[in-house]
Design an enzyme around this catalytic site. Structure first.
Site, mmCIF file in Angstrom:
data_model
loop_
_atom_site.group_PDB
_atom_site.id
_atom_site.type_symbol
_atom_site.label_atom_id
_atom_site.label_comp_id
_atom_site.label_asym_id
_atom_site.label_seq_id
_atom_site.Cartn_x
_atom_site.Cartn_y
_atom_site.Cartn_z
ATOM 1 N N ASP A 91 -37.549 13.047 -5.939
ATOM 2 C CA ASP A 91 -37.424 12.728 -7.364
ATOM 3 C C ASP A 91 -38.516 11.775 -7.838
ATOM 4 O O ASP A 91 -39.313 11.279 -7.051
ATOM 5 C CB ASP A 91 -36.029 12.143 -7.644
ATOM 6 N N ASP A 139 -22.331 6.098 -6.093
ATOM 7 C CA ASP A 139 -21.516 7.060 -6.847
ATOM 8 C C ASP A 139 -21.575 8.470 -6.246
ATOM 9 O O ASP A 139 -21.104 9.428 -6.844
ATOM 10 C CB ASP A 139 -21.971 7.107 -8.316
ATOM 11 N N GLU A 196 -26.750 12.829 -10.462
ATOM 12 C CA GLU A 196 -25.624 11.952 -10.765
ATOM 13 C C GLU A 196 -24.324 12.747 -10.798
ATOM 14 O O GLU A 196 -24.355 13.982 -10.869
ATOM 15 C CB GLU A 196 -25.874 11.279 -12.121
#
Ligand code: PGA
Length: 261
Positions: free
Chosen positions: A68, A137, A144
């Site tokens: 990324d 998370d 995400e």
């Protein structure tokens, strides 16, 4: 299934992963490495760099693909992943700079950058070993919670939690970009071997959801359960919420010599 290896500490996991990479490069000098950024894999890269120097391993043909990049952060910024991959992987290990790729976060070309990156990965023959960290998370790359499990390289909005976690690397949270371009879950799943590492109690919940929860977009790393060859290294602190920990430990301790990592 995903193989879970409970290690004493980060150094032990990093040694095993670095040795695996050395072995893989010796077997295939044109190995395609999937590179994670973040603090988790740094020790692996340092150990690999040291082994490459000590053993005089030729890495001129090794290719690398970062997961990324932040959007609209100049490439020369010390936190841009172009900069980080160059300073923590390419330079110390001695990769050929043209062989190391990072998706472009340039805002003016962001709409086509994902498809171009996918083409580049495909043209390389695909990622052989993908190194992964995990967010608190459950994100991998910058996928995400809620990311499609079929997603490809594209732009993602970062969560407040991710921006807070990454603020430690910037002078303030206001400097942390709000968007990133990331390989998708579908892209990551095409790598031939996934190697995820997680250390510390802050990762315990995400690790449990990844390995023992349902496969769901809310915990993107749970997609590892769909992969035929995934290995997860966790230290004791990151393993505290695992129900099946005794089984994982027993399996690894009694692993037959013919069964490779
Ligand atoms: P870390 O980040 O390696 O710095 O813990 C992992 C991630 O957010 O993917």
């Amino acid at each position: 299934m995903t193989e879970v290896v409970v290690v004493k500490n980060k150094a032990q996991a990093s040694r095993i992963v670095s040795d695996l990479l050395v072995k893989s490069i010796l077997k295939n000098p044109k190995l395609v490495l999937g590179l994670a950024t973040g603090s988790t894999p740094l020790e692996v890269y340092k150990m690999l760099a040291s082994s490459v120097k000590k053993q005089g391993i030729d890495v001129s043909g090794v290719r690398g693909f970062a997961l990324d990049e932040y959007v609209a952060l100049p490439k020369g910024h010390h936190e841009s992943y172009h900069f980080v991959i160059n300073s923590t992987v390419v330079q110390p290990i001695g990769l050929t700079p043209e062989n190391a790729h990072v998706p472009s976060g340039d805002a003016s070309t962001i709409q086509r950058a994902g498809a171009e990156y996918e083409e580049l990965i495909k043209a390389s023959g695909g990622v052989d070993v993908q190194i992964l960290g995990i967010g608190t998370d459950g994100h991998i790359g910058f996928n995400e919670p809620g990311s499609s499990l079929a997603s490809r390289t594209r732009i993602k909005t970062l969560t407040e939690q991710t921006r807070l976690n990454n603020a430690q690397f910037f002078s303030s949270i206001d400097e942390v970009p709000s968007h990133a371009i990331t390989q998708g879950i579908g892209t990551i799943l095409e790598a031939r071997h996934l190697v995820l590492m997680a250390f510390g109690s802050a990762k315990a919940k995400a690790v449990a959801n990844t390995l023992e929860g349902p496969v769901c977009a809310f915990c993107p790393a749970s997609a590892l359960q769909l992969h035929p060859h995934a290995t997860v290294f966790v230290d004791q602190d990151a393993a505290t919420e695992l129900q099946n920990i005794d089984y994982y430990k027993w399996s690894y301790e009694n692993k037959p010599s013919w069964q490779e990592l």
